[in-house]
Design an enzyme around this catalytic site. Sequence first.
Site, PDB file in Angstrom:
ATOM      1  CD  GLU A  50      -2.823   0.976   2.469  1.00  5.57           C
ATOM      2  OE1 GLU A  50      -3.417   1.918   2.864  1.00  5.57           O
ATOM      3  OE2 GLU A  50      -2.875  -0.318   3.240  1.00  5.57           O
ATOM      4  CG  ASP A  61      -3.514   9.733   6.511  1.00  3.15           C
ATOM      5  OD1 ASP A  61      -3.204   8.199   6.764  1.00  3.15           O
ATOM      6  OD2 ASP A  61      -3.355  10.212   5.403  1.00  3.15           O
ATOM      7  CE1 TYR A 171      -7.931  -0.131   5.775  1.00  2.00           C
ATOM      8  CE2 TYR A 171      -6.452  -0.485   4.104  1.00  2.00           C
ATOM      9  CZ  TYR A 171      -6.649  -0.081   5.486  1.00  2.00           C
ATOM     10  OH  TYR A 171      -5.722   0.389   6.321  1.00  2.00           O
TER      11      TYR A 171
END
Length: 262
Positions: A50, A61, A171
């Site tokens: 990734e 993030d 995911y």
Amino acid sequence: MHNRIDHLFERLRKAKRKGFVPYICAGDPNLKRTVDLALELENAGADLLELGLPFSDPLADGIVNQLAAQRSLAAGATIRGVFDCVREIRRKSQIPIVLYSYLNPIFQFGTDKFHREAENAGVDGLLILDLPPEEDTDLPSGNVVHVRLIAPTTPPDRIERIAKSAKGFLYYVSREGVTGARDSIASSLKEKVSELRKHSNLPIAVGFGISNPDQAREVAQVADAVVVGSAIVDLIAKYGNKPEMIETVGAFAREIANAVHD
């Protein structure tokens, strides 16, 4: 059409093994070292890579990955530079590569051109953090699959809708909030993954918060693949351009890979 991601999970399923997916930010500390890191991670046991596309406002993030994006941009990383980086990796490796990105850089580059050049470079999938499936109907993917994200808060009816259009793998974001190492695995993980399997036959990769071999081993008991990012990115930050950085990251990744593959 099958791509490297599909072939990977077919091989893993036949071997009754789980996949290890490390995350690194392209261009941190620079793009040449990213190529070296990618090859070292594969050598250490990574099954899929990734690769973060650096962006100035990465809302999903935590601080570790935010700083990695800042370092990458400061070192001069661009989208074309990242594509060239993937081409360099492809000269020596056929590891599946998923680009982790936000929608803004893709729009700025041009969505058609981005997908075309990503595929030409050797990218297999895109994980676009802020793109709801409902808004994805007009984006051309070609052979670059759009990997779908599912969160702990996603209700069953929406999981059903997301799963219908998903390709490659799902995911699952194991925790609410942003990326970053955690001290423990979410207690609801097994239940949530079981719920996902009711809606899709696709492999399920679990990420966000997994930071050591014990956690990776625990997640591998229920998931098809385990994603580890911030713990690796933090090591890259600590060693920077020092000669021992590649070897140190590789040694840590090997511990995680061994735990996942047990």
